[in-house]
Scaffold this motif. Sequence first.
Motif, short mmCIF file in Angstrom:
data_model
loop_
_atom_site.label_atom_id
_atom_site.label_comp_id
_atom_site.label_asym_id
_atom_site.label_seq_id
_atom_site.Cartn_x
_atom_site.Cartn_y
_atom_site.Cartn_z
N VAL A 188 -2.52 12.71 -5.07
CA VAL A 188 -2.30 13.18 -6.44
C VAL A 188 -3.30 12.52 -7.38
CG1 VAL A 188 0.16 13.60 -6.08
CG2 VAL A 188 -0.61 11.34 -6.84
N SER A 189 -3.36 13.05 -8.60
CA SER A 189 -4.19 12.44 -9.64
C SER A 189 -3.56 11.12 -10.06
CB SER A 189 -4.27 13.39 -10.84
OG SER A 189 -4.81 12.73 -11.96
N ILE A 190 -4.36 10.29 -10.75
CA ILE A 190 -3.80 9.05 -11.28
C ILE A 190 -3.49 9.18 -12.77
CG2 ILE A 190 -4.93 7.60 -9.56
CD1 ILE A 190 -6.97 6.83 -11.74
N GLN A 191 -3.68 10.37 -13.34
CA GLN A 191 -3.42 10.60 -14.76
C GLN A 191 -2.21 11.52 -14.93
OE1 GLN A 191 -5.19 9.06 -17.12
NE2 GLN A 191 -6.51 8.11 -15.58
N GLY A 192 -1.39 11.20 -15.93
CA GLY A 192 -0.26 12.07 -16.25
C GLY A 192 1.07 11.46 -15.85
N GLY A 193 2.13 11.89 -16.53
CA GLY A 193 3.46 11.37 -16.24
C GLY A 193 4.15 12.08 -15.09
N THR A 208 0.69 0.77 -7.44
CA THR A 208 -0.13 1.32 -8.52
C THR A 208 -0.24 2.83 -8.33
OG1 THR A 208 -2.22 1.11 -7.34
CG2 THR A 208 -1.48 -0.81 -8.61
N ARG A 209 -0.78 3.49 -9.33
CA ARG A 209 -1.03 4.92 -9.19
C ARG A 209 -2.05 5.19 -8.09
NH1 ARG A 209 0.18 8.54 -13.60
NH2 ARG A 209 1.47 7.53 -15.19
N GLY A 210 -2.96 4.23 -7.88
CA GLY A 210 -3.92 4.37 -6.81
C GLY A 210 -3.24 4.44 -5.45
N ASP A 211 -2.16 3.66 -5.28
CA ASP A 211 -1.41 3.73 -4.02
C ASP A 211 -0.80 5.12 -3.84
OD1 ASP A 211 -1.82 1.00 -3.30
OD2 ASP A 211 -0.29 0.41 -4.75
N ALA A 212 -0.29 5.67 -4.93
CA ALA A 212 0.29 7.01 -4.86
C ALA A 212 -0.77 8.05 -4.53
CB ALA A 212 0.99 7.34 -6.18
N GLN A 224 0.83 -1.19 0.00
CA GLN A 224 0.00 0.00 0.00
C GLN A 224 0.87 1.25 0.00
OE1 GLN A 224 -3.36 -0.11 -0.38
NE2 GLN A 224 -2.88 -2.26 -0.74
N GLY A 225 0.29 2.36 -0.51
CA GLY A 225 1.04 3.60 -0.62
C GLY A 225 1.68 4.04 0.68
N LYS A 226 0.96 3.88 1.79
CA LYS A 226 1.47 4.36 3.07
C LYS A 226 2.72 3.59 3.51
CE LYS A 226 -1.64 1.39 5.74
NZ LYS A 226 -2.71 1.35 6.75
N ASP A 227 2.96 2.39 2.91
CA ASP A 227 4.09 1.56 3.30
C ASP A 227 5.19 1.55 2.25
OD1 ASP A 227 2.77 0.77 5.65
OD2 ASP A 227 1.64 -0.73 4.52
N ASP A 245 -0.41 20.11 -1.29
CA ASP A 245 -0.66 19.77 0.12
C ASP A 245 0.42 18.85 0.67
OD1 ASP A 245 -2.98 21.30 0.15
OD2 ASP A 245 -4.25 19.61 -0.43
N SER A 246 0.79 17.83 -0.10
CA SER A 246 1.79 16.86 0.37
C SER A 246 3.22 17.30 0.07
CB SER A 246 1.53 15.49 -0.28
OG SER A 246 0.26 15.01 0.06
N LYS A 247 3.38 18.35 -0.73
CA LYS A 247 4.71 18.87 -1.10
C LYS A 247 5.55 17.78 -1.76
CE LYS A 247 5.96 22.42 -0.43
NZ LYS A 247 5.85 23.58 -1.34
N VAL A 248 4.99 17.19 -2.82
CA VAL A 248 5.72 16.17 -3.57
C VAL A 248 5.54 16.41 -5.07
CG1 VAL A 248 5.52 14.38 -1.79
CG2 VAL A 248 3.77 14.55 -3.58
#
Length: 332
Positions: free
Chosen positions: A24-29, A14-18, A3-6, A35-38
């Motif tokens: 963040v969105s799941i679309q785009g490179g 997956t992008r869903g984890d991100a 999972q993204g948190k781990d 908010d998360s500063k990433v």
Amino acid sequence: MTQGKDMTPGSIVTRGDARDKWGVSIQGGILRSLDSKVVLAFSDPSRGEQLGYYDGWVMDEDGKWVFEYTGAGPTGHQVMLRGNKQIRDHAINGDALHVFKAVDQFQGGAQCYRYLGEFELDPVDPHIQKEEHDAVGNTRIVIIFRMRPLAAPVIDESAKLPLAEQTTVSKWAPADGLTSEKPGHAGPTTSRRIKVERNTRLRSTRKASSQVEVKRLEAELCKRFEDFLQAQGHDICRYEIRVEGEFGIMRTDTCDETDLILYEAKGVTSRSSVREATAQLADYKRSITPSRRRCAVLLPEKPNDDLIDLIKSQDLALVYEENGEFIGWPVP
């Protein structure tokens, strides 16, 4: 599935984890979250290589791994806007830069990625521009970001830049635009004319090592010399050389295309630096066409007599800086 948190470097996500971790969105490179500063950079060779996006780990001159990532923009010359600008300015904006590369796995129909970890741009050459093809074979200029991992990199063979399989020669012109000359072919290597473009706003998150400081001095010397050559009306460029069957990339310093002189610059005038420069010139000049009339070592000051003799013994010219002038230029 992790999972993204781990997420840890090497995790398959997956992008869903991100999205779950950073919002963040799941679309785009290239994706950014204020908010998360990433800033997240996703690489997918199965799609990107059709557009001239060749991403992957390469061994740098210092023997360390660098991840080279092609910027956004599927058609036309890429520009430093939107996602590209977000990567370039990630440190100055206080954003953490995370990189993902697609793997041959899917979960619930979603493409999976290997999380490569957190990165920062190279402190000396954060990005370069070079000539590549687009989806229909047209030549264009792309931006290549040079990313260094903040922790020990997790590298598997699939994430390395692929071996050079075909010999091609393409050209990068200075700021006044590309010429109409066509790419040619040159033996068992790949050579590309490139121009280095540095980001003066770059702020590294780590203290620069002595090696980085020497590279900075070298880069500044090259910039002063290139400005000088252009003021004399000379055409300048640099070459990228990929040797067939090798993962690494060699990049030359200044090439004077008007006089066909190849220069190798060093940031300090030491014996080890001069010896390295002579070896590099011997290696580079075999691959570059048209052949160089002469090769020269470029130094920030006059070396001692024995090093001058060493340079001459290899049939190389010497150019060095003294009181704002370049002694030894023009090269005979």
